[in-house]
Design a protein around this motif. Sequence first.
Motif, PDB file in Angstrom:
ATOM      1  N   TRP A   1       0.786  -1.217   0.000  1.00  0.00           N
ATOM      2  CA  TRP A   1       0.000   0.000   0.000  1.00  0.00           C
ATOM      3  C   TRP A   1       0.831   1.287   0.000  1.00  0.00           C
ATOM      4  O   TRP A   1       0.476   2.228  -0.746  1.00  0.00           O
ATOM      5  N   PRO A   2       1.903   1.406   0.766  1.00  0.00           N
ATOM      6  CA  PRO A   2       2.659   2.675   0.703  1.00  0.00           C
ATOM      7  C   PRO A   2       3.128   3.010  -0.712  1.00  0.00           C
ATOM      8  O   PRO A   2       3.114   4.180  -1.118  1.00  0.00           O
ATOM      9  N   VAL A   3       3.517   1.987  -1.475  1.00  0.00           N
ATOM     10  CA  VAL A   3       3.978   2.234  -2.848  1.00  0.00           C
ATOM     11  C   VAL A   3       2.790   2.564  -3.747  1.00  0.00           C
ATOM     12  O   VAL A   3       2.869   3.459  -4.602  1.00  0.00           O
ATOM     13  N   TYR A   4       1.670   1.840  -3.582  1.00  0.00           N
ATOM     14  CA  TYR A   4       0.468   2.149  -4.369  1.00  0.00           C
ATOM     15  C   TYR A   4       0.044   3.592  -4.143  1.00  0.00           C
ATOM     16  O   TYR A   4      -0.301   4.317  -5.088  1.00  0.00           O
ATOM     17  N   ARG A   5       0.073   3.993  -2.891  1.00  0.00           N
ATOM     18  CA  ARG A   5      -0.368   5.345  -2.555  1.00  0.00           C
ATOM     19  C   ARG A   5       0.525   6.389  -3.228  1.00  0.00           C
ATOM     20  O   ARG A   5       0.017   7.340  -3.844  1.00  0.00           O
ATOM     21  N   ASP A   6       1.836   6.213  -3.124  1.00  0.00           N
ATOM     22  CA  ASP A   6       2.747   7.176  -3.750  1.00  0.00           C
ATOM     23  C   ASP A   6       2.596   7.166  -5.267  1.00  0.00           C
ATOM     24  O   ASP A   6       2.656   8.224  -5.914  1.00  0.00           O
ATOM     25  N   ALA A   7       2.392   5.973  -5.846  1.00  0.00           N
ATOM     26  CA  ALA A   7       2.235   5.889  -7.299  1.00  0.00           C
ATOM     27  C   ALA A   7       0.966   6.609  -7.738  1.00  0.00           C
ATOM     28  O   ALA A   7       0.963   7.322  -8.763  1.00  0.00           O
ATOM     29  N   TYR A   8      -0.093   6.460  -6.969  1.00  0.00           N
ATOM     30  CA  TYR A   8      -1.339   7.117  -7.361  1.00  0.00           C
ATOM     31  C   TYR A   8      -1.216   8.631  -7.208  1.00  0.00           C
ATOM     32  O   TYR A   8      -1.741   9.390  -8.035  1.00  0.00           O
ATOM     33  N   LEU A   9      -0.541   9.083  -6.165  1.00  0.00           N
ATOM     34  CA  LEU A   9      -0.312  10.523  -6.024  1.00  0.00           C
ATOM     35  C   LEU A   9       0.514  11.056  -7.199  1.00  0.00           C
ATOM     36  O   LEU A   9       0.289  12.179  -7.674  1.00  0.00           O
ATOM     37  N   GLU A  10       1.447  10.253  -7.687  1.00  0.00           N
ATOM     38  CA  GLU A  10       2.233  10.675  -8.851  1.00  0.00           C
ATOM     39  C   GLU A  10       1.344  10.753 -10.096  1.00  0.00           C
ATOM     40  O   GLU A  10       1.496  11.676 -10.917  1.00  0.00           O
TER      41      GLU A  10
END
Length: 614
Positions: free
Chosen positions: A178-187
Amino acid sequence: MTGGSEEGGRPDTRPLMRRLSTTPMRDLVRLRATGALDWIWYLQREAFDPALERHLARVVRKAKLNHAMRVRAARMLAEDARARIGGAESSLDVIEVYSPVGAAARDVAKRCTRDRRVRTWARRRLRKWVIGAIAGALVTYAVLTVRYYAISAPVLANNYAAQANDRMFAHPESERGWPVYRDAYLEILSRTGSDTWPPVDFSEDSEDPERRDRALVECADALARVREAAGRPVLGAPYGSWPGETPRWNPRALLVEPDPDAVARDNPLLVTCIRGPGVTSTLRILSRALAADAMLAVRQGDAERAAANCAALLDLGTQLLRDEDVLPQLVGAAAVSLGARVVAEIIAEHPGLLTDTGLVEVRRALVDVPTDPISIQLAAQVFPDIAQRIYSDNGSGDGVVGYRGHRALVGLGTGVFSTRHRLFGPLITLGLGSRAETTGLVESVHRSYAAMANQPRHLRDMRPYRLACDEVDANSRLASTTIGAWGLLPGSVDRMVAHRGGALVGVALERHRREHDAWPASLDALVPDYLASVPADLVDGMPIRYVVSDGRPIVYSLGSDGDDDAGSPAFEASTWMFSQNLGYDGDWWLFPWHPDDLPNPRLQGVDEGDAADG
């Protein structure tokens, strides 16, 4: 002031003063001069023989009755005399019946007072019953009120949300996606410059495919991070509370990280905890982006990226299916179905595109998909969490709802505990039942769901589950609100398993064709070199069917009519979940995922639900 009406044998010709002097007070206040207490008039209006009239009047005067009862006696005598005269008796015969006057008067008085005594007795008994019922109700209410305020306060013995976080934080951050998904979606939000939800329509039937493809190219780095996160063992999205007021519905606000420390400190209600705000919506959008990027890679001839996206999409679904929450599992089942259909479409329409290495990687991702029923482990803790907040605890797992528990229950609905709640609380809490009884009802639903979900589709019996749900609905409205539509969950897994099986066989068929330059005679020829075993047909439990028609392989399941139509497709071939009980003729194609000679909903701008309805 109005006068009397025409009654009896002749009109009311009494003088006004006579009527006024014999009118009851209830009629006077209505400005009506009825003369209802003029008992002589009841004899005069019958137009009897004068001798008979005078004799009956003497009987009434002789009777020891008050004025109102004399009216009753006069009417009774008049009716009796009229009946006798109508029966061919003469006035003299009637006078003889009521002679001597003294005896007749006593008899008339006795008859009038007897009826009055009966009515008086009935009124007294009714009054006694009403007073007794009111007194009993007041005593019962007093006892219930004492009980209501005397019941001990609920005890918060478990922090279910904190326990879920402990299980999640047991995995290091390097294993949590989830931390990576979240950062990817913010990008993705930053790259597209969008404040809408979703920022881009990544679906295959997007109304603006050029914008979708342009966004996929611009967000290539973010999608690479999504592929990396999909390979991690767990989702790892924590439960928490909003840091302050709930943000407005927009993409960036929904991705504000919750505060897991507040969960351990405040022990909030599990069902109200925010689990990575927008987690399921974000992952649904990212799964569509992976599918769209896979098809874009096919059009660009990039086999490596197409295979990587397909494998990542399946891995993302696998990751979500291993989560303990129902909603991520549902999104995971949908992601696996989408990934399997994309794989089947690529292999069927572009058979030479994926390399052998790509096929092996996609097969690995398909094999890793768990086919267990959707777990309601965390959802099953919703009612125990509510129960510990409203029920008292006698130390043996039982208790009832009192004043403090009632306040907590009203607070769960963000309501204000008012005077109305205090007044009716002793009665309302009786309908909530005991803690042990209500918990037992909910647990019976959990057990019946587990038994139903673990059965193969062709043997699945939903009646015990439905009966358990009906029993909860009939006995506890509170418990019924915590039971979701779990009966629909096995259907989501069935569709996923069917699409996964079709994609697995499709990959095996393509590998066999490349090595032998021909399609196998049967699916058994693929075992064990290309398939561990032939997937089962969920309709009858037998291996899924396979034919070669016009030089192309068709893998299919029996249709909703339950018979083998030799691969003849039904229009609902792509909508397996939606038409499984409708009895349409034809088979469901699993590979390729949709017949070429039928309208493809994904290529027509029609979603699957609309296709099934059509």
